[in-house]
Design a protein around this motif. Structure first.
Motif, short mmCIF file in Angstrom:
data_model
loop_
_atom_site.label_atom_id
_atom_site.label_comp_id
_atom_site.label_asym_id
_atom_site.label_seq_id
_atom_site.Cartn_x
_atom_site.Cartn_y
_atom_site.Cartn_z
N LYS A 101 80.19 99.34 27.24
CA LYS A 101 79.60 100.60 27.71
C LYS A 101 78.58 100.35 28.83
N LEU A 102 78.01 99.13 28.85
CA LEU A 102 76.98 98.83 29.83
C LEU A 102 77.50 98.13 31.08
N GLN A 103 78.81 97.95 31.16
CA GLN A 103 79.37 97.24 32.31
C GLN A 103 79.06 97.94 33.63
N ALA A 104 78.87 99.24 33.56
CA ALA A 104 78.60 99.99 34.79
C ALA A 104 77.31 99.55 35.46
N TYR A 105 76.43 98.92 34.67
CA TYR A 105 75.13 98.54 35.22
C TYR A 105 75.05 97.07 35.61
N GLU A 106 76.12 96.32 35.35
CA GLU A 106 76.11 94.91 35.67
C GLU A 106 76.13 94.71 37.19
N GLY A 107 75.33 93.77 37.63
CA GLY A 107 75.29 93.44 39.04
C GLY A 107 74.43 94.36 39.88
N GLN A 108 73.95 95.43 39.31
CA GLN A 108 73.11 96.35 40.07
C GLN A 108 71.65 95.94 39.94
N ASP A 109 70.85 96.27 40.94
CA ASP A 109 69.45 95.88 40.90
C ASP A 109 68.53 97.06 41.24
N ASP A 110 69.07 98.25 41.22
CA ASP A 110 68.22 99.39 41.53
C ASP A 110 67.35 99.74 40.34
N GLN A 111 66.28 100.45 40.61
CA GLN A 111 65.29 100.78 39.58
C GLN A 111 65.88 101.65 38.48
N LYS A 112 66.78 102.56 38.84
CA LYS A 112 67.37 103.44 37.84
C LYS A 112 68.15 102.66 36.79
N SER A 113 68.92 101.66 37.23
CA SER A 113 69.69 100.84 36.29
C SER A 113 68.77 100.06 35.37
N LYS A 114 67.69 99.54 35.90
CA LYS A 114 66.73 98.79 35.09
C LYS A 114 66.12 99.68 34.01
N VAL A 115 65.78 100.90 34.40
CA VAL A 115 65.17 101.82 33.45
C VAL A 115 66.16 102.18 32.34
N ILE A 116 67.40 102.48 32.73
CA ILE A 116 68.39 102.89 31.74
C ILE A 116 68.70 101.76 30.76
N VAL A 117 68.91 100.57 31.27
CA VAL A 117 69.23 99.43 30.40
C VAL A 117 68.05 99.10 29.49
N SER A 118 66.83 99.15 30.01
CA SER A 118 65.65 98.87 29.19
C SER A 118 65.48 99.90 28.08
N LEU A 119 65.71 101.17 28.42
CA LEU A 119 65.62 102.23 27.41
C LEU A 119 66.70 102.07 26.35
N LEU A 120 67.90 101.65 26.77
CA LEU A 120 68.98 101.44 25.80
C LEU A 120 68.65 100.28 24.87
N ALA A 121 68.01 99.24 25.39
CA ALA A 121 67.59 98.12 24.54
C ALA A 121 66.58 98.59 23.50
N TRP A 122 65.63 99.40 23.95
CA TRP A 122 64.62 99.95 23.03
C TRP A 122 65.27 100.84 21.98
N PHE A 123 66.20 101.69 22.40
CA PHE A 123 66.86 102.61 21.46
C PHE A 123 67.71 101.84 20.45
N THR A 124 68.41 100.80 20.91
CA THR A 124 69.22 100.00 20.00
C THR A 124 68.36 99.32 18.95
N GLY A 125 67.22 98.76 19.37
CA GLY A 125 66.34 98.11 18.41
C GLY A 125 65.79 99.07 17.38
N ALA A 126 65.46 100.29 17.81
CA ALA A 126 64.94 101.29 16.88
C ALA A 126 66.04 101.83 15.97
N LEU A 127 67.26 101.87 16.47
CA LEU A 127 68.37 102.43 15.70
C LEU A 127 68.76 101.54 14.53
#
Length: 496
Positions: A101-127
């Motif tokens: 599901k996260l392959q869309a963000y691989e290789g990208q370095d824009d700020q939006k991708s960083k924010v989304i992936v970081s938030l998903l990591a936080w959400f996964t840990g809380a879940l």
């Protein structure tokens, strides 16, 4: 024993010695055992032989309480469930699913991708609130490759994993954390430990703040202190400092999937859903009759009252056994493993949880000693009544719990030491018990987060493959902000 009975200054020595020994030796088990032995030796007039006999009997007597026994059994059996999910390919399948599901963000370095992936990591840990260690390891395995590609520091990943695991486990207490806390509260005489625990959650400031600060930092996009330096270093192309010694986690994150089995996420999701659903169902079932006797009602009100009066230990034990049985049938139907292997895996999982079960046993024993035989909390309240008001009690309980947890590196060990003392002191001072309990629990989690010898702190460094000291240094400023705000909240709350 009458409610006002205590043994004066001597009632302080066993828990105090246990705390000091834990600080000096970093050995929670030895410290608790010695504290229990010292208490019983004192009660036997200083005779160490009788003290030893009574210490052994006190450990045996822990199992006289069916709630204690069920909680310890749950702790052991959940290890079997974790091994089942690993062997069946459930954990590996879940990791693969999220990575796709996260392959869309691989290789990208824009700020939006960083924010989304970081938030998903936080959400996964809380879940993944069922077990804090599984939460940390899953977040590390899932997101470390993406964080490296996006130029987000491994220290940031370790911070996100650490700050979303234990806080979610204690705020969503349908797990071993909840069972352990309910058993400690039941040992202090609370007739509705589940309802008491739920009422305290709203006052448990540190876990709430720790969870909320993570997305705030991510969305703010402005780090500070050592974390800012780590982020700058990573963006320049260096994953680690030159002198860093990363803690590699191949042994911990590599799943032992059964040969020939294709990893599937539902082999992890189904057992967890079964366990989580069974917990409130069994709480309602075990508390239904008591709810009808206490306050005859119907519909939703009766259901909520029944859940509040239900047996937490019965609910978690039934839930984990139900999840194990469903898993066995589910995996057998898929041809993943046979009965003999299931039995072997269950025993393997139980063996892995023995240290935690032993910690529960010792915590229950010292809690009973302090409350029923020494009157520690009552004595502390009496000597502090002249200068300590109920308004200051939550703040001081929080601070002391922080110090104990930081020193011994164990939130559960801190709960076992502090809950009997805090509850007894709070009751004698007339302070709100829910706030006192929340302060003790929150302080334990805060101190554990800051401690370099904490198991979850170490696991977070391992799962993120970063230097452990670097993780501690970068996380500490953020944890101190949440801890400082929590302490201030208890101080203001006490006076308001």
């Amino acid at each position: 024993m009458e409610e006002t009975l205590h043994h004066g200054f001597w009632s302080l020595l066993p828990p105090l010695i246990a705390i000091v020994l834990a600080i000096l030796t970093k050995q929670v088990f030895i410290s608790l055992i010695f504290g229990i032995f010292l208490g019983w030796t004192m009660l036997n007039g200083g005779n160490p032989l009788y003290g030893l006999f009574d210490t052994l009997q006190a450990l045996v007597d822990v199992f006289k309480d069916s709630g204690n026994t069920r909680t310890i059994m749950f702790c052991a059996l959940v290890g079997g469930l974790i091994v089942f999910m690993q062997r069946s390919g459930g954990v590996a399948g879940f990791i693969a699913l999220v990575q796709r599901k996260l392959q869309a963000y691989e290789g990208q370095d824009d700020q939006k991708s960083k924010v989304i992936v970081s938030l998903l990591a936080w959400f996964t840990g809380a879940l993944i609130f069922v077990e804090s260690s599984i939460s940390v390891l899953t977040v590390g395995a899932l997101y470390r490759p993406l964080f490296d590609k996006l130029g987000i520091s491994r220290e940031k990943l370790a911070y996100i994993a650490d700050s979303s695991s234990a806080p979610s486990s204690i705020l969503i207490p349908f797990n071993g954390w909840g069972a352990f806390i309910m058993s400690l509260l039941a040992a202090q005489g609370f007739s509705d430990p589940f309802a008491t625990m739920l009422r305290s959650i709203g006052w448990n400031f540190y876990p709430i703040l720790a969870l909320l600060i993570v997305p705030a930092i991510i969305l703010w996009k402005k780090d500070f202190g050592p974390m800012k330096k780590a982020e700058t270093r990573t963006q320049s192309g260096k994953l680690l400092w030159d002198d860093a010694q990363p803690m590699v986690t191949d042994e911990l994150t590599e799943q032992e999937v059964a040969p020939g089995v294709t990893p599937k996420a539902y082999n992890m999701v189904v057992p967890i859903v079964v366990m989580v659903v069974l917990m409130p169902v069994m709480l309602a079932y075990t508390g239904w009759a008591d709810a009808a006797t206490a306050a005859p009602s119907s519909g939703w009100d009766h259901l909520l009252l029944a859940i509040g009066k239900g047996s937490g230990s019965t609910a978690v034990l039934t839930a984990v056994v139900g999840a194990l049985l469903v898993s066995m049938a589910f995996y057998k139907a898929q041809g993943i493993m046979g009965i003999r292997e299931m039995v072997d895996l269950t025993l393997k999982g139980i063996a892995g949880m023995i240290p935690l079960a032993l910690l529960m046993l010792l915590a229950f024993a010292i809690g009973t000693l302090c409350k029923e035989h020494l009157g520690t909390g009552i004595y502390v309240a009496e000597i502090t009544q002249s200068w300590l008001s109920p308004a200051l009690a939550p703040f001081l309980v929080f601070v002391v719990s922080c110090f104990v947890a930081f020193s011994i590196g164990s939130s559960w060990g801190t709960f076992g030491i502090m809950i009997p003392i805090a509850v007894g002191m709070g009751q004698s001072l007339g302070a709100d018990p829910h706030i006192i309990i929340a302060a003790a629990l929150g302080g334990g989690v805060f101190g554990d987060h800051c401690s370099p010898i904490s198991d979850t702190t170490i696991l977070s460094s391992m799962a993120s493959a970063t230097d452990h000291v670097d993780h501690v240094k970068t996380q500490l400023p953020y944890a101190l902000i949440a801890g400082g705000l929590a302490a201030l909240g208890y101080l203001i709350l006490g006076f308001v």
